[in-house]
Design a protein around this motif. Structure first.
Motif, PDB file in Angstrom:
ATOM      1  N   GLY A 107     -25.465 -10.716   7.725  1.00  0.00           N
ATOM      2  CA  GLY A 107     -24.336 -10.589   6.824  1.00  0.00           C
ATOM      3  C   GLY A 107     -24.864 -10.950   5.429  1.00  0.00           C
ATOM      4  O   GLY A 107     -25.675 -11.846   5.146  1.00  0.00           O
ATOM      5  N   PRO A 108     -24.426 -10.399   4.131  1.00  0.00           N
ATOM      6  CA  PRO A 108     -24.448 -10.771   2.853  1.00  0.00           C
ATOM      7  C   PRO A 108     -24.127 -12.234   2.661  1.00  0.00           C
ATOM      8  O   PRO A 108     -22.981 -12.565   3.316  1.00  0.00           O
ATOM      9  N   LYS A 109     -24.910 -13.114   1.842  1.00  0.00           N
ATOM     10  CA  LYS A 109     -24.400 -14.318   1.415  1.00  0.00           C
ATOM     11  C   LYS A 109     -24.068 -14.327  -0.172  1.00  0.00           C
ATOM     12  O   LYS A 109     -25.024 -14.504  -0.895  1.00  0.00           O
ATOM     13  N   PRO A 110     -23.061 -14.040  -0.369  1.00  0.00           N
ATOM     14  CA  PRO A 110     -22.746 -13.854  -1.703  1.00  0.00           C
ATOM     15  C   PRO A 110     -22.759 -15.084  -2.768  1.00  0.00           C
ATOM     16  O   PRO A 110     -22.216 -15.970  -2.102  1.00  0.00           O
ATOM     17  N   ARG A 111     -23.269 -14.963  -3.796  1.00  0.00           N
ATOM     18  CA  ARG A 111     -23.807 -16.298  -4.579  1.00  0.00           C
ATOM     19  C   ARG A 111     -22.867 -16.131  -6.024  1.00  0.00           C
ATOM     20  O   ARG A 111     -23.141 -16.802  -6.925  1.00  0.00           O
ATOM     21  N   SER A 112     -22.067 -15.112  -6.257  1.00  0.00           N
ATOM     22  CA  SER A 112     -21.405 -14.970  -7.379  1.00  0.00           C
ATOM     23  C   SER A 112     -20.170 -14.028  -7.239  1.00  0.00           C
ATOM     24  O   SER A 112     -19.806 -13.303  -6.076  1.00  0.00           O
TER      25      SER A 112
END
Length: 319
Positions: A136-141
């Protein structure tokens, strides 16, 4: 996954006896057929209306129906999920057939998903072993968070993996054992061949019908499906207990119908052999054991978005 009836780490509600669990685990082909036919029937009806409107040059008028179709098509994921557990129907064949067709329509190979999802159940919320957390994507913004909630990253990722399996014949993900890799490659090639035939047919016929009734709706539907899926575990405990690492969300009958009763997600993870149609009864028995209880998907989406923000802010603070 059908031979797994409980979560070995979950506390056992005193009211749930072995006899009651055995009764709850009873599968029903009629219940599965009713739900599958209703779901597919809705897709066919809405798709037919879209086709008629588009053919009459009423594209603008078709857009609201395209959005409805998007939710219906995207939520065929729930049919794939239930059949992956082999609990939609009383018999393996129907589960595999419906699961494979549904998986094809949403770009998710069925046999591959069965292995992926079994690993998810074994290692729920384990950052190093739960495939949902690994891929899964790990959003940082805020931008990355918005993209993650669109679901388009997930769709692109699984199509990219599908092509890799089909073209290279290599399967390297750890949740696919060596003995099943040939099956996954063969399945990927069958899916890609099917998509190719459909594309060539559209080009020969100079028709954009499938674009309007299938492809575009599938992409738009991810904007609803992905927040729904994030509600299942995001922000829950990193523990082996299904009553603590999963969330049940209280919602409308329409959502329960669309999602094959999976808003009762704690109940499903604690007792994955209980079919979708028995989850409401199971909920009545284990309700008092549930830690994470969502009050509607709008409220839970706010909570999960806040959790994601806390994660990247915590990362920045550590740096």
């Amino acid at each position: 996954m059908s031979d797994v009836t409980t979560d070995e780490f979950a506390p056992r509600p005193k009211l749930l006896t072995p006899a009651m669990l055995q009764a709850l685990c009873r599968r029903s082909t009629s219940q599965g057929a009713l739900r599958a036919l209703a779901h597919y029937g809705a897709i066919i009806v809405v798709g037919t209306l879209i086709g008629l409107i588009v053919s009459a040059d009423g594209v603008a008028w078709a857009l609201p129906l395209v959005l409805v179709q998007g939710v219906l098509v995207a939520f065929l994921f729930m049919a794939v999920h239930e059949t992956a557990h082999k609990t939609a129907f009383d018999g393996r064949t129907l589960n595999v057939v419906v699961g494979t067709i549904s998986g094809f329509l949403i770009g998710l190979p069925y046999e591959y998903y069965c292995l992926f999802h079994w690993e998810h159940h074994r290692h729920t919320q384990d950052p190093e072993r739960d495939p949902e957390l690994i891929v899964g994507p790990k959003p940082r913004s805020e931008t990355q968070l918005a993209i993650a909630y669109s679901g388009l990253v997930q769709v692109a990722g699984r199509l990219r993996l599908l092509l890799k399996h089909a073209v290279t014949g290599e399967v390297t993900v750890p949740w696919v054992p060596a003995g099943r890799r040939a099956t996954i490659v063969r399945e990927a090639r069958c899916y890609v061949a099917g998509y190719t035939v459909l594309l060539l047919g559209l080009l020969v016929l100079h028709s954009a019908l499938l674009l309007w009734v299938w492809v575009l709706p599938l992409l738009l539907g991810q904007f609803v499906l992905r927040p729904y899926l994030y509600a299942e575990h995001v922000g829950c405990d990193h523990t082996k207990s299904a009553f603590h690492n999963t969330r049940t969300t209280f919602t409308t009958r329409v959502v329960h119908w669309l999602a094959w009763n999976m808003p009762y997600h704690v109940e499903h993870h604690a007792y994955p052999a209980v079919p979708f149609h028995a989850l409401p009864k199971l909920h009545e028995i284990v309700d008092g054991e549930i830690k994470h209880r969502g009050q509607g998907y709008v409220a839970v989406t706010r909570q999960t978005r806040a959790w994601f923000r806390q994660q990247w802010e915590g990362t920045k603070a550590d740096l």
